[in-house]
Design a protein around this motif. Sequence first.
Motif, short mmCIF file in Angstrom:
data_model
loop_
_atom_site.label_atom_id
_atom_site.label_comp_id
_atom_site.label_asym_id
_atom_site.label_seq_id
_atom_site.Cartn_x
_atom_site.Cartn_y
_atom_site.Cartn_z
N LEU A 56 -6.95 38.91 -0.08
CA LEU A 56 -7.36 38.95 1.49
C LEU A 56 -8.72 39.66 1.39
N PHE A 57 -9.61 39.26 2.17
CA PHE A 57 -10.91 40.08 2.55
C PHE A 57 -10.90 40.59 3.90
N PRO A 58 -11.54 41.84 3.99
CA PRO A 58 -11.32 42.59 5.28
C PRO A 58 -12.08 42.34 6.45
N GLU A 59 -13.13 41.52 6.21
CA GLU A 59 -14.37 41.13 7.00
C GLU A 59 -14.77 39.79 6.89
N GLN A 60 -15.14 38.96 8.22
CA GLN A 60 -15.33 37.75 8.28
C GLN A 60 -17.04 37.80 8.14
N SER A 61 -17.38 37.65 6.63
CA SER A 61 -18.98 37.81 6.00
C SER A 61 -18.89 37.22 4.91
N ALA A 62 -20.10 36.61 4.52
CA ALA A 62 -20.43 36.02 3.34
C ALA A 62 -20.17 37.20 2.21
N ASP A 104 1.67 34.91 33.57
CA ASP A 104 2.06 35.09 32.47
C ASP A 104 2.84 36.23 32.10
N HIS A 105 2.28 37.21 32.38
CA HIS A 105 3.07 38.63 32.18
C HIS A 105 4.30 38.56 33.15
N ALA A 106 4.28 38.13 34.50
CA ALA A 106 5.65 38.18 35.14
C ALA A 106 6.65 37.09 34.29
N SER A 107 6.14 36.11 34.23
CA SER A 107 7.22 35.17 33.51
C SER A 107 7.48 35.38 32.13
N ALA A 108 7.10 36.31 31.27
CA ALA A 108 7.48 36.79 30.18
C ALA A 108 8.71 37.43 30.17
N ALA A 109 8.99 37.91 31.37
CA ALA A 109 10.64 38.51 31.28
C ALA A 109 11.48 37.51 31.56
N ARG A 110 11.29 36.09 31.72
CA ARG A 110 12.44 35.20 32.00
C ARG A 110 13.18 34.85 30.65
N PRO A 111 12.63 34.75 29.39
CA PRO A 111 13.40 34.48 28.30
C PRO A 111 14.21 35.48 28.07
N ASP A 112 15.65 35.20 27.44
CA ASP A 112 16.48 36.21 27.11
C ASP A 112 16.22 36.63 25.60
N LEU A 113 15.34 35.84 24.98
CA LEU A 113 14.95 36.21 23.41
C LEU A 113 13.69 35.28 23.20
N ILE A 114 12.85 36.09 22.74
CA ILE A 114 11.47 35.50 22.07
C ILE A 114 11.40 35.52 20.52
N ALA A 115 10.93 34.45 20.10
CA ALA A 115 10.64 34.37 18.61
C ALA A 115 9.21 34.11 18.58
N ALA A 116 8.43 34.95 17.75
CA ALA A 116 7.24 34.67 17.37
C ALA A 116 6.73 34.15 16.13
N ASN A 117 5.74 33.31 16.08
CA ASN A 117 5.68 32.70 14.73
C ASN A 117 4.88 33.25 13.75
N SER A 118 4.47 34.63 14.02
CA SER A 118 3.88 35.61 12.87
C SER A 118 4.17 36.98 13.32
N ALA A 119 3.78 37.95 12.45
CA ALA A 119 3.71 39.29 13.01
C ALA A 119 2.58 39.62 13.77
N TYR A 124 -9.28 35.48 4.75
CA TYR A 124 -9.58 36.79 5.78
C TYR A 124 -8.20 37.36 6.11
N GLY A 125 -8.15 38.47 5.94
CA GLY A 125 -6.81 39.34 6.04
C GLY A 125 -6.34 39.60 7.27
N ARG A 126 -6.79 38.99 8.63
CA ARG A 126 -6.51 39.29 9.93
C ARG A 126 -5.56 38.18 10.28
N PHE A 182 -10.45 30.41 3.05
CA PHE A 182 -10.44 30.17 4.54
C PHE A 182 -10.78 31.50 5.03
N ALA A 183 -11.79 31.33 6.15
CA ALA A 183 -12.34 32.53 6.85
C ALA A 183 -11.99 32.76 8.26
N ALA A 184 -10.92 31.74 8.69
CA ALA A 184 -10.67 32.00 10.15
C ALA A 184 -9.77 33.04 10.49
N GLU A 185 -9.43 33.43 11.59
CA GLU A 185 -8.34 34.16 12.01
C GLU A 185 -7.48 33.20 12.50
#
Length: 368
Positions: free
Chosen positions: A315-321, A152-167, A298-300, A275-278
Motif C-alpha cells: 500500500l502507498f500512502p499518498e496519490q503521487s508519482a 438521505d439522513h432521515a431515510s437511513a433510519a428505515r432499514p433494520d440492519l445495514i451491511a456495508a461493502n467495506s470498512a 493506494y492505501g485509502r 492501482f492509484a484510485a480511492e
Amino acid sequence: MRVAIVHEWLETYAGSERVLEQLLDIWPEADLFVVCDFLADKDRHFLRGKVPTTSFIQRLPRARQWFRYYLGLMPIAVEQFDLSAYDLVLSSSHAVAKGVLTGPATLHVSYVHSPMRYAWDLQHQYLRQARMETGLKGLLTRRLLHGMRAWDHASAARPDLIAANSAWIAERIRKTWRRESTVIHPPVDIEGFPFVATKDDYYFVASRMVPYKRIDLVAEAFRQMPDKRLVIAGDGPEMPRVREAAGDAKNIEILGRVPQPDLVRLLQSARAFVFAAEEDFGIAMVEAQACGTPLIVYGRGGASDIVVPDSTGVLFPEQSAAGIRDAVARFESLSIAPEACRANAERFSHAVFRDRLTALVHQGLAAR
C-alpha cells in the motif's frame, strides 16, 4: 416467507448488479422493484427472467436518456412501492433504495454500496468536475443536493440492519448517517480469473480512464522508472491526459480497451497490478489477486480491506508519482508468493458473500 428485493435502477451490468445477481440466487422467489429499468436484452440474463416492478420515473419524458436528472424525484418514487405484504425486504443501495417504506412486521436489510457520495463528502468534487461550481445551474444543483442530504439522513433510519461493502463504507455510514453496519464484502467472480503462478516482467493497470482513477499518476511514475515496463489497458475521457503523462517513454505500452480474455491473460501474467484510485471497495484488485498477482495500490478506501501488507501486496500512502515509485521499490524488495494472493482472493468469493449475508438476515429474523 414473502421476499422483495429493491434495486436502484437497471441500466448496465456492473458492480451493484453483481450484488443483485447474488440476491436473486439466494432468494429466487423474490419480487424485484427498481426505480427504472433500461437494461439491454443482452445483459438481462442475471435477472433469471424476472420482470421488475418499476416506478413512475420509468414513464417520464425521455427517461431512458435523462433518468439521472430525475434524482430529486427518486425519494418519492421508492416511497410509492407497496411492500406491506412482504416479510423480508432487501435493498441494494447507493442512492435511494434503502429509503423504501416498510411496516413493523417486515425485516428490512439494506446492502449499502455507499451513502450518496455526490450529496455528502464528494459534493464539491462532483460540482467541480461537472463545471457547476458557479452560476444558476450550480446554485440549483446545490439546492437539490441539500434536500437530498436531508432525506438521505432521515431515510437511513428505515432499514433494520445495514451491511456495508467495506470498512471504508462502514466508516462513511457512521459519519453521515450515525448508523452502525456489518461489513460484508461484495461478491467477486474469482473463478473467472484462474490462478497462474508464472509471471512476466511487466507491471499492469486496467481501468476506465476517468479522473478519480488517476491512471495519469501511474504513467508519470513509470516514465520516471525507464527500466520498469508498464502496460495500461482501458479507455475513456482521460486518455489524452494519460498519454501526455506517459510522454514518449519506451517502457510504457497503452493498449486501450481490451477484450475480457485478453484482460484476464494480462492480469495473470503481470508482475504486479498497480492501482492509484480511492475505491469504495475495488473488485479489480480482487480479480488480480485471484490470478495470483500481487498488488501495488493506494492505501485509502477499500484497498485496506483487500491487501495483506507485504504478504499479498504493498500500500502507498499518498496519490503521487513519488508514492508509486517508492511502493514499487518496496515491492521489489519483497518475495510475495502468487499462492498467497490467490488464497487471499478466496475471502471474497460468491459463496462467502452468500453465507455472510444470509447469516445477517437470519440474525435479524431471529431477533424479531
